[in-house]
Design a protein around this motif. Structure first.
Motif, PDB file in Angstrom:
ATOM      1  N   SER A  69       0.834  -1.214   0.000  1.00  0.00           N
ATOM      2  CA  SER A  69       0.000   0.000   0.000  1.00  0.00           C
ATOM      3  C   SER A  69       0.867   1.261   0.000  1.00  0.00           C
ATOM      4  O   SER A  69       0.559   2.224  -0.708  1.00  0.00           O
ATOM      5  CB  SER A  69      -0.973   0.004   1.179  1.00  0.00           C
ATOM      6  OG  SER A  69      -0.295   0.128   2.400  1.00  0.00           O
ATOM      7  N   MET A  70       1.956   1.265   0.757  1.00  0.00           N
ATOM      8  CA  MET A  70       2.844   2.433   0.752  1.00  0.00           C
ATOM      9  C   MET A  70       3.561   2.563  -0.588  1.00  0.00           C
ATOM     10  O   MET A  70       3.738   3.672  -1.099  1.00  0.00           O
ATOM     11  CB  MET A  70       3.843   2.349   1.908  1.00  0.00           C
ATOM     12  CG  MET A  70       3.181   2.542   3.263  1.00  0.00           C
ATOM     13  SD  MET A  70       4.332   2.549   4.655  1.00  0.00           S
ATOM     14  CE  MET A  70       4.860   0.838   4.682  1.00  0.00           C
ATOM     15  N   GLY A  71       3.948   1.429  -1.173  1.00  0.00           N
ATOM     16  CA  GLY A  71       4.581   1.465  -2.498  1.00  0.00           C
ATOM     17  C   GLY A  71       3.636   1.973  -3.566  1.00  0.00           C
ATOM     18  O   GLY A  71       4.033   2.745  -4.448  1.00  0.00           O
ATOM     19  N   ALA A  72       2.378   1.569  -3.496  1.00  0.00           N
ATOM     20  CA  ALA A  72       1.387   2.042  -4.471  1.00  0.00           C
ATOM     21  C   ALA A  72       1.157   3.541  -4.320  1.00  0.00           C
ATOM     22  O   ALA A  72       1.075   4.272  -5.317  1.00  0.00           O
ATOM     23  CB  ALA A  72       0.073   1.282  -4.302  1.00  0.00           C
TER      24      ALA A  72
ATOM     25  N   SER B 138       1.423  11.251   1.272  1.00  0.00           N
ATOM     26  CA  SER B 138       0.744  10.067   0.726  1.00  0.00           C
ATOM     27  C   SER B 138       1.274   8.790   1.375  1.00  0.00           C
ATOM     28  O   SER B 138       0.486   7.910   1.747  1.00  0.00           O
ATOM     29  CB  SER B 138       0.876  10.007  -0.798  1.00  0.00           C
ATOM     30  OG  SER B 138       2.193   9.787  -1.198  1.00  0.00           O
ATOM     31  N   VAL B 139       2.576   8.687   1.550  1.00  0.00           N
ATOM     32  CA  VAL B 139       3.143   7.492   2.185  1.00  0.00           C
ATOM     33  C   VAL B 139       2.751   7.433   3.662  1.00  0.00           C
ATOM     34  O   VAL B 139       2.431   6.364   4.189  1.00  0.00           O
ATOM     35  CB  VAL B 139       4.679   7.462   1.993  1.00  0.00           C
ATOM     36  CG1 VAL B 139       5.313   6.381   2.842  1.00  0.00           C
ATOM     37  CG2 VAL B 139       5.018   7.260   0.526  1.00  0.00           C
TER      38      VAL B 139
ATOM     39  N   THR C   5      -3.196   1.706   6.741  1.00  0.00           N
ATOM     40  CA  THR C   5      -2.874   0.281   6.866  1.00  0.00           C
ATOM     41  C   THR C   5      -2.894  -0.145   8.328  1.00  0.00           C
ATOM     42  O   THR C   5      -3.455  -1.190   8.671  1.00  0.00           O
ATOM     43  CB  THR C   5      -1.494  -0.003   6.240  1.00  0.00           C
ATOM     44  OG1 THR C   5      -1.564   0.281   4.847  1.00  0.00           O
ATOM     45  CG2 THR C   5      -1.076  -1.439   6.434  1.00  0.00           C
ATOM     46  N   LEU C   6      -2.292   0.670   9.188  1.00  0.00           N
ATOM     47  CA  LEU C   6      -2.274   0.343  10.613  1.00  0.00           C
ATOM     48  C   LEU C   6      -3.678   0.316  11.196  1.00  0.00           C
ATOM     49  O   LEU C   6      -4.018  -0.570  11.984  1.00  0.00           O
ATOM     50  CB  LEU C   6      -1.402   1.346  11.377  1.00  0.00           C
ATOM     51  CG  LEU C   6       0.098   1.168  11.190  1.00  0.00           C
ATOM     52  CD1 LEU C   6       0.853   2.396  11.689  1.00  0.00           C
ATOM     53  CD2 LEU C   6       0.586  -0.095  11.902  1.00  0.00           C
TER      54      LEU C   6
ATOM     55  N   LEU D 185      -3.545  17.739   0.850  1.00  0.00           N
ATOM     56  CA  LEU D 185      -4.852  17.072   0.891  1.00  0.00           C
ATOM     57  C   LEU D 185      -4.958  15.964  -0.153  1.00  0.00           C
ATOM     58  O   LEU D 185      -5.479  14.876   0.138  1.00  0.00           O
ATOM     59  CB  LEU D 185      -5.974  18.094   0.702  1.00  0.00           C
ATOM     60  CG  LEU D 185      -6.129  19.115   1.838  1.00  0.00           C
ATOM     61  CD1 LEU D 185      -7.188  20.150   1.482  1.00  0.00           C
ATOM     62  CD2 LEU D 185      -6.449  18.435   3.153  1.00  0.00           C
ATOM     63  N   ILE D 186      -4.458  16.208  -1.358  1.00  0.00           N
ATOM     64  CA  ILE D 186      -4.483  15.172  -2.397  1.00  0.00           C
ATOM     65  C   ILE D 186      -3.555  14.020  -2.005  1.00  0.00           C
ATOM     66  O   ILE D 186      -3.894  12.841  -2.188  1.00  0.00           O
ATOM     67  CB  ILE D 186      -4.104  15.753  -3.776  1.00  0.00           C
ATOM     68  CG1 ILE D 186      -5.130  16.795  -4.217  1.00  0.00           C
ATOM     69  CG2 ILE D 186      -3.960  14.645  -4.816  1.00  0.00           C
ATOM     70  CD1 ILE D 186      -6.548  16.278  -4.364  1.00  0.00           C
ATOM     71  N   GLY D 187      -2.387  14.340  -1.452  1.00  0.00           N
ATOM     72  CA  GLY D 187      -1.481  13.287  -0.975  1.00  0.00           C
ATOM     73  C   GLY D 187      -2.136  12.431   0.093  1.00  0.00           C
ATOM     74  O   GLY D 187      -2.008  11.200   0.091  1.00  0.00           O
ATOM     75  N   ALA D 188      -2.865  13.079   1.019  1.00  0.00           N
ATOM     76  CA  ALA D 188      -3.565  12.330   2.069  1.00  0.00           C
ATOM     77  C   ALA D 188      -4.636  11.418   1.468  1.00  0.00           C
ATOM     78  O   ALA D 188      -4.783  10.260   1.893  1.00  0.00           O
ATOM     79  CB  ALA D 188      -4.191  13.296   3.075  1.00  0.00           C
ATOM     80  N   ALA D 189      -5.358  11.915   0.474  1.00  0.00           N
ATOM     81  CA  ALA D 189      -6.397  11.096  -0.169  1.00  0.00           C
ATOM     82  C   ALA D 189      -5.788   9.890  -0.885  1.00  0.00           C
ATOM     83  O   ALA D 189      -6.317   8.773  -0.802  1.00  0.00           O
ATOM     84  CB  ALA D 189      -7.202  11.946  -1.151  1.00  0.00           C
ATOM     85  N   ILE D 190      -4.679  10.090  -1.573  1.00  0.00           N
ATOM     86  CA  ILE D 190      -3.993   8.983  -2.259  1.00  0.00           C
ATOM     87  C   ILE D 190      -3.540   7.936  -1.239  1.00  0.00           C
ATOM     88  O   ILE D 190      -3.739   6.732  -1.422  1.00  0.00           O
ATOM     89  CB  ILE D 190      -2.796   9.496  -3.082  1.00  0.00           C
ATOM     90  CG1 ILE D 190      -3.290  10.334  -4.260  1.00  0.00           C
ATOM     91  CG2 ILE D 190      -1.908   8.346  -3.553  1.00  0.00           C
ATOM     92  CD1 ILE D 190      -2.193  11.135  -4.946  1.00  0.00           C
ATOM     93  N   GLY D 191      -2.939   8.399  -0.143  1.00  0.00           N
ATOM     94  CA  GLY D 191      -2.466   7.481   0.883  1.00  0.00           C
ATOM     95  C   GLY D 191      -3.591   6.711   1.548  1.00  0.00           C
ATOM     96  O   GLY D 191      -3.497   5.488   1.739  1.00  0.00           O
ATOM     97  N   GLU D 192      -4.660   7.424   1.913  1.00  0.00           N
ATOM     98  CA  GLU D 192      -5.808   6.747   2.537  1.00  0.00           C
ATOM     99  C   GLU D 192      -6.388   5.701   1.599  1.00  0.00           C
ATOM    100  O   GLU D 192      -6.704   4.590   2.014  1.00  0.00           O
ATOM    101  CB  GLU D 192      -6.895   7.767   2.900  1.00  0.00           C
ATOM    102  CG  GLU D 192      -6.663   8.491   4.200  1.00  0.00           C
ATOM    103  CD  GLU D 192      -6.735   7.602   5.426  1.00  0.00           C
ATOM    104  OE1 GLU D 192      -7.690   6.816   5.594  1.00  0.00           O
ATOM    105  OE2 GLU D 192      -5.804   7.693   6.240  1.00  0.00           O
ATOM    106  N   ALA D 193      -6.549   6.077   0.327  1.00  0.00           N
ATOM    107  CA  ALA D 193      -7.125   5.138  -0.644  1.00  0.00           C
ATOM    108  C   ALA D 193      -6.261   3.893  -0.789  1.00  0.00           C
ATOM    109  O   ALA D 193      -6.767   2.771  -0.757  1.00  0.00           O
ATOM    110  CB  ALA D 193      -7.316   5.825  -1.995  1.00  0.00           C
ATOM    111  N   SER D 194      -4.962   4.074  -0.933  1.00  0.00           N
ATOM    112  CA  SER D 194      -4.104   2.894  -1.114  1.00  0.00           C
ATOM    113  C   SER D 194      -4.059   2.057   0.153  1.00  0.00           C
ATOM    114  O   SER D 194      -4.066   0.826   0.092  1.00  0.00           O
ATOM    115  CB  SER D 194      -2.702   3.293  -1.570  1.00  0.00           C
ATOM    116  OG  SER D 194      -2.016   3.977  -0.551  1.00  0.00           O
ATOM    117  N   GLY D 195      -4.031   2.705   1.317  1.00  0.00           N
ATOM    118  CA  GLY D 195      -4.009   1.951   2.571  1.00  0.00           C
ATOM    119  C   GLY D 195      -5.275   1.142   2.786  1.00  0.00           C
ATOM    120  O   GLY D 195      -5.223  -0.021   3.179  1.00  0.00           O
TER     121      GLY D 195
END
Length: 198
Positions: free
Chosen positions: A80-83, A114-115, A122-123, A158-168
């Motif tokens: 998820s972090m890699g994505a 995002s990471v 994930t956590l 905000l976009i980075g947070a959305a990308i990270g939440e989605a992948s996680g």
């Protein structure tokens, strides 16, 4: 992780006992990245604090499942972090935006954020809100640090947070083996497949 609930009281008064071995790494990361007043004055110091917080979250997201013997969880966290990193880097090159400090054209979106949010999501999905809430607080600090360091605009964060939440959330499954779901996509659309075992 152990959860003990007192079912004799109302849902708002449930008392959860969390194995402290799962919670202590997040407290350590939070205490390290809390800026002192002197630290908050320097853009460079904000940048360093955000990098330390991100690295701490990555370490906890990969390390906590490993300590618990949850190798599937560690693998999912890495994926998820890699994505999140891959999507973010792709957008940085597709949509070049100058950073607030003028250092380069890779402001949109924030990779640190995002990471960090991928690790936090994930956590939370793997271990529940007792671990996820402090992780999200640290991830939010990373976002604040990137704005204060003049590395990103608020929209980038905000976009980075959305990308990270989605992948996680999309690439991590709960620890229960009863429910499995897999997001999919192709040139004609996308969706999710779910399997539930009773």
């Amino acid at each position: 992780m152990e959860f003990l609930f007192d079912h004799e009281v109302s849902p708002l008064r449930h008392i959860a006992h969390v194995n402290m071995r799962s919670f202590l790494p997040l407290l350590a990361v939070a205490s390290i990245v809390t800026p002192s007043p002197a630290l908050a004055l320097s853009h460079h110091s904000w940048s360093q604090a955000g990098s330390i917080a991100r690295d701490g979250l990555v370490g906890v997201a990969l390390g906590l499942p490993a300590v618990e013997g949850d190798w599937g969880g560690a693998e999912q966290a890495g994926f998820s972090m890699g994505a999140a990193f891959a999507v973010t880097e792709g957008l940085k090159y597709a949509i070049p935006e100058e950073r607030p400090d003028g250092s380069d054209n890779k402001s949109f979106p924030s990779g640190h954020v995002s990471v960090s949010f991928a690790a936090a999501a994930t956590l939370e999905k793997r271990f529940g809100w007792h671990v996820g809430l402090p992780a999200h607080i640290v991830a939010a600090f990373v976002g604040l640090s990137r704005v204060e360091a003049k590395k990103h605009f608020v929209g980038d964060v905000l976009i980075g947070a959305a990308i990270g939440e989605a992948s996680g959330w999309l690439l991590t499954s709960k620890r229960s083996d009863r429910v499995h779901w897999l997001p999919w996509g192709d040139a004609h659309g996308g969706g999710a497949t779910m399997a539930v075992r009773f």
